[in-house]
Design a protein around this motif. Structure first.
Motif, short mmCIF file in Angstrom:
data_model
loop_
_atom_site.label_atom_id
_atom_site.label_comp_id
_atom_site.label_asym_id
_atom_site.label_seq_id
_atom_site.Cartn_x
_atom_site.Cartn_y
_atom_site.Cartn_z
N SER A 123 -1.00 -5.85 -1.24
CA SER A 123 0.32 -5.26 -1.39
C SER A 123 1.39 -6.19 -0.84
CB SER A 123 0.40 -3.94 -0.63
OG SER A 123 -0.52 -3.00 -1.12
N ARG A 157 1.48 1.60 -9.80
CA ARG A 157 1.19 0.58 -8.79
C ARG A 157 2.44 0.16 -8.01
NH1 ARG A 157 -0.47 -4.36 -10.26
NH2 ARG A 157 0.61 -4.35 -12.28
N GLN A 198 8.01 -1.79 -3.75
CA GLN A 198 6.69 -1.74 -3.13
C GLN A 198 5.65 -2.01 -4.20
OE1 GLN A 198 5.74 -1.27 0.18
NE2 GLN A 198 3.70 -1.77 -0.59
N ASN A 214 1.69 -2.41 -4.98
CA ASN A 214 0.32 -2.17 -4.54
C ASN A 214 -0.66 -2.57 -5.63
OD1 ASN A 214 1.39 -1.03 -2.15
ND2 ASN A 214 1.42 1.02 -3.06
#
Length: 122
Positions: free
Chosen positions: A17, A67, A82, A84
């Motif tokens: 991440s 994601r 963000q 991930n």
């Protein structure tokens, strides 16, 4: 006019991440939406995600849905991405941009940052 500075890129293994930041300064209240785009070597720039500056609407490219999450902190004039479950195909320079319109088209975005490199190793 508005100035945009991206940060948070780096090298990460697949499955990892990262959180990107886009700090805005200048006449930020004039802009309706902030978007994240990316450009890989030899490829066209593509839309990743967008959020309205004053509201809660978001848009995502199909390739990142589930994601990536875009969010904003109006008090800090900052928009975050963000990321991930990163994949090698996410490797690109990530850029943020502002627009007076709502959408995914590059031509709708008026001011751009310099970008931050994201590299995902397999």
């Amino acid at each position: 006019q508005v100035q945009l500075v991206e940060s948070g890129g780096g090298l990460v293994q697949a499955g990892g991440s990262l959180r990107l930041s886009c700090a805005a300064s200048g006449r930020t209240l004039s802009w309706y939406a902030v978007g994240w785009f990316r450009q890989a070597p030899g490829k066209e720039r593509e839309f990743v995600a967008a959020v309205t500056w004053g509201g809660s609407s978001t848009l995502y490219a199909d390739s990142v849905k589930g994601r990536f999450t875009i969010s904003r902190d109006n008090a800090k004039n900052t928009v975050y991405l963000q990321m991930n479950s990163l994949k090698p195909e996410d490797t690109a320079v990530y850029l943020c941009a502002v627009s007076t319109a709502w959408g995914t088209k590059i031509a709708q975005y008026d001011y751009w940052g310099q970008g931050t490199q994201v590299t995902v190793s397999s």
